[in-house]
Design a protein around this motif. Sequence first.
Motif, mmCIF file in Angstrom:
data_model
loop_
_atom_site.group_PDB
_atom_site.id
_atom_site.type_symbol
_atom_site.label_atom_id
_atom_site.label_comp_id
_atom_site.label_asym_id
_atom_site.label_seq_id
_atom_site.Cartn_x
_atom_site.Cartn_y
_atom_site.Cartn_z
ATOM 1 N N ARG A 1 0.858 -1.191 0.000
ATOM 2 C CA ARG A 1 0.000 0.000 0.000
ATOM 3 C C ARG A 1 0.889 1.234 0.000
ATOM 4 O O ARG A 1 1.880 1.292 0.738
ATOM 5 C CB ARG A 1 -0.878 -0.018 1.247
ATOM 6 C CG ARG A 1 -1.686 1.242 1.532
ATOM 7 C CD ARG A 1 -3.035 1.340 0.872
ATOM 8 N NE ARG A 1 -3.657 0.093 0.525
ATOM 9 C CZ ARG A 1 -4.213 -0.773 1.382
ATOM 10 N NH1 ARG A 1 -4.227 -0.542 2.678
ATOM 11 N NH2 ARG A 1 -4.764 -1.881 0.939
ATOM 12 N N VAL A 2 0.534 2.212 -0.820
ATOM 13 C CA VAL A 2 1.220 3.508 -0.860
ATOM 14 C C VAL A 2 0.186 4.576 -0.540
ATOM 15 O O VAL A 2 -0.831 4.675 -1.235
ATOM 16 C CB VAL A 2 1.868 3.751 -2.240
ATOM 17 C CG1 VAL A 2 2.519 5.122 -2.284
ATOM 18 C CG2 VAL A 2 2.900 2.662 -2.560
ATOM 19 N N GLY B 1 -6.861 3.404 -4.596
ATOM 20 C CA GLY B 1 -7.707 3.045 -3.469
ATOM 21 C C GLY B 1 -6.961 2.161 -2.498
ATOM 22 O O GLY B 1 -5.923 1.579 -2.830
ATOM 23 N N GLY B 2 -7.496 2.044 -1.292
ATOM 24 C CA GLY B 2 -6.766 1.326 -0.265
ATOM 25 C C GLY B 2 -7.615 0.513 0.673
ATOM 26 O O GLY B 2 -7.414 0.538 1.889
ATOM 27 N N CYS C 1 2.318 -4.530 3.596
ATOM 28 C CA CYS C 1 3.200 -3.431 3.965
ATOM 29 C C CYS C 1 2.590 -2.136 3.468
ATOM 30 O O CYS C 1 1.986 -2.110 2.382
ATOM 31 C CB CYS C 1 4.579 -3.634 3.341
ATOM 32 S SG CYS C 1 5.765 -2.300 3.613
ATOM 33 N N GLU C 2 2.727 -1.072 4.251
ATOM 34 C CA GLU C 2 2.246 0.240 3.813
ATOM 35 C C GLU C 2 3.366 1.261 3.909
ATOM 36 O O GLU C 2 4.072 1.348 4.917
ATOM 37 C CB GLU C 2 1.058 0.708 4.641
ATOM 38 C CG GLU C 2 0.557 2.089 4.221
ATOM 39 C CD GLU C 2 -0.797 2.461 4.793
ATOM 40 O OE1 GLU C 2 -1.760 1.712 4.531
ATOM 41 O OE2 GLU C 2 -0.893 3.481 5.499
ATOM 42 N N TRP D 1 -2.713 4.016 -3.255
ATOM 43 C CA TRP D 1 -2.584 2.998 -4.284
ATOM 44 C C TRP D 1 -2.363 1.637 -3.627
ATOM 45 O O TRP D 1 -1.662 1.528 -2.607
ATOM 46 C CB TRP D 1 -1.400 3.290 -5.194
ATOM 47 C CG TRP D 1 -1.512 4.561 -5.963
ATOM 48 C CD1 TRP D 1 -1.959 4.731 -7.240
ATOM 49 C CD2 TRP D 1 -1.137 5.870 -5.505
ATOM 50 N NE1 TRP D 1 -1.898 6.048 -7.609
ATOM 51 C CE2 TRP D 1 -1.400 6.771 -6.554
ATOM 52 C CE3 TRP D 1 -0.625 6.365 -4.299
ATOM 53 C CZ2 TRP D 1 -1.156 8.142 -6.449
ATOM 54 C CZ3 TRP D 1 -0.380 7.729 -4.184
ATOM 55 C CH2 TRP D 1 -0.647 8.596 -5.253
ATOM 56 N N THR D 2 -2.922 0.603 -4.217
ATOM 57 C CA THR D 2 -2.700 -0.770 -3.780
ATOM 58 C C THR D 2 -1.953 -1.491 -4.893
ATOM 59 O O THR D 2 -2.431 -1.568 -6.032
ATOM 60 C CB THR D 2 -4.031 -1.471 -3.478
ATOM 61 O OG1 THR D 2 -4.682 -0.781 -2.410
ATOM 62 C CG2 THR D 2 -3.793 -2.919 -3.072
ATOM 63 N N VAL D 3 -0.753 -1.997 -4.564
ATOM 64 C CA VAL D 3 0.136 -2.611 -5.546
ATOM 65 C C VAL D 3 0.223 -4.107 -5.242
ATOM 66 O O VAL D 3 0.712 -4.497 -4.177
ATOM 67 C CB VAL D 3 1.536 -1.978 -5.496
ATOM 68 C CG1 VAL D 3 2.399 -2.509 -6.638
ATOM 69 C CG2 VAL D 3 1.450 -0.455 -5.548
ATOM 70 N N ARG D 4 -0.243 -4.927 -6.165
ATOM 71 C CA ARG D 4 -0.215 -6.384 -5.980
ATOM 72 C C ARG D 4 1.034 -6.930 -6.673
ATOM 73 O O ARG D 4 1.195 -6.809 -7.885
ATOM 74 C CB ARG D 4 -1.483 -7.011 -6.540
ATOM 75 C CG ARG D 4 -2.737 -6.482 -5.847
ATOM 76 C CD ARG D 4 -4.012 -7.130 -6.354
ATOM 77 N NE ARG D 4 -5.176 -6.489 -5.754
ATOM 78 C CZ ARG D 4 -5.647 -6.734 -4.542
ATOM 79 N NH1 ARG D 4 -5.040 -7.649 -3.796
ATOM 80 N NH2 ARG D 4 -6.703 -6.095 -4.072
#
Length: 246
Positions: free
Chosen positions: A173-174, A198-199, A205-206, A184-187
């Motif tokens: 998560r950023v 979105g989050g 981890c953030e 932002w959610t990064v997979r």
Amino acid sequence: MDTDTFVRTLDREGELLASAAEAAGVGAEVPTCPGWRVRDLLRHTGMVHRWAAGFVAEGYTAYHPDGGLPDLDGAELVAWFRAGHRSLVDTLAAAPPTLECWHFLPAPSPLAFWARRQAHETTVHRIDAEAARGGTPSEFAADFAADGIDELLRGFHARRKSGVRSEEPRVLRVRATDTDDAVWTVRLSQEPPATEQGGTAEADCELAGPAGQLYLALWNRAPFPTVSGDPSVAALWRERSAVTWS
């Protein structure tokens, strides 16, 4: 942000870069780009400016190679950089909104792409020049930094060439704490990172902090402001996310 704003930002950032380079001297080390000196920074960024301006000015509809690095140094190199930067700014400012040319990330239009990309390219390298000079770096707007995070996560690292891969699925998560809706959610997986705005999803981890600090950290120019959860996910980003010229 609109195209005119990006062009104005590019104009400002290029001038700041040149001024910092002059103050540092072309032989100064660039601590944010290990192995580079200011002359390398000017040659690279000036080459990119001319390469980008060519697509806009000539309307190339397919990839066109860059013109290579100049054999210049000292004050002559700084002047060459300034001339290429001015040409790029003027070319973008004069280009019609209907311009058709090659570009390499999704964008509302080719002109919007090149204005945005070169504004961020120049800003990141301005940070490099100011790191070589020392002292307090110039600031930039939080909304511009958030846009740069979005370009990096949903543009550069959505491509097949992204090196950010994980053997086991992980979620990063950023979160920019000073900008509305900047999450932002990064997979992460064995495929290119998949990022959505979105989050709400659970994250391993953030990374959180002001947009400007996150922007520089994600481009590997500064430490992460705040890391919560599994720090190995942040370390993976740091180790594998470099974007290189090719």
